[in-house]
Write an enzyme that holds these catalytic residues in place. Sequence first.
Site, PDB file in Angstrom:
ATOM      1  N   CYS A  64      83.540 163.345  31.031  1.00  0.00           N
ATOM      2  CA  CYS A  64      82.595 164.348  30.539  1.00  0.00           C
ATOM      3  C   CYS A  64      81.509 163.642  29.740  1.00  0.00           C
ATOM      4  O   CYS A  64      81.738 162.599  29.144  1.00  0.00           O
ATOM      5  CB  CYS A  64      83.294 165.411  29.704  1.00  0.00           C
ATOM      6  N   GLU A 114      77.928 173.754  23.945  1.00  0.00           N
ATOM      7  CA  GLU A 114      77.468 173.192  25.211  1.00  0.00           C
ATOM      8  C   GLU A 114      77.344 174.219  26.321  1.00  0.00           C
ATOM      9  O   GLU A 114      78.147 175.147  26.413  1.00  0.00           O
ATOM     10  CB  GLU A 114      78.440 172.106  25.690  1.00  0.00           C
TER      11      GLU A 114
END
Length: 175
Positions: A64, A114
């Site tokens: 990620c 996010e």
Amino acid sequence: MSEMLVLVDLNDCRTGICEKLETHRKGLLHRAFSLFVFDGDMLLIQKRAAGKYHSGGLWANSCCSHPRDGEKLEDAIYRRLKEETGIDGESCRMREAGSFVYRAEFHGGMTEYEYDHVFIGEYHGEFSRNPEEAEEMKFVKVEEIAEDVEKNPSKYAPWFITALPIAIAGRKDGI
């Protein structure tokens, strides 16, 4: 040189840029991605390095990160896939399975807020763990990890808990 993150609105439209640590200290919404590398019924997961500025020692997806300012999302996912796992994009083609927005607060005044794009890919081969990113990396059965996330959520990074079902559902459409 400090890393600049792409700030976005709730529709994932760019609103500006901000330095990475400042973005997380202020809890600003920014673009991110989570990669899930499958090998049949197995999923490559990583235990985040203890020294990470948040979520160190927690289990998460294969890779990620964040795209750089001016970098296409597709370029960013393959750059980070190679940097974190040693897997080349030619060997593991990824496709987007979905996206979600989440917010999580961590010790030290850090906040992840996010717009996270979830990508999935199929890969059969070796990987190499980047020790700066992960202290452990392994393939586990998808069924077992899904069950463990439900029973022991504190062992996992907060985005992984939300992204895992998206990745699993995306596989039903084929990788």
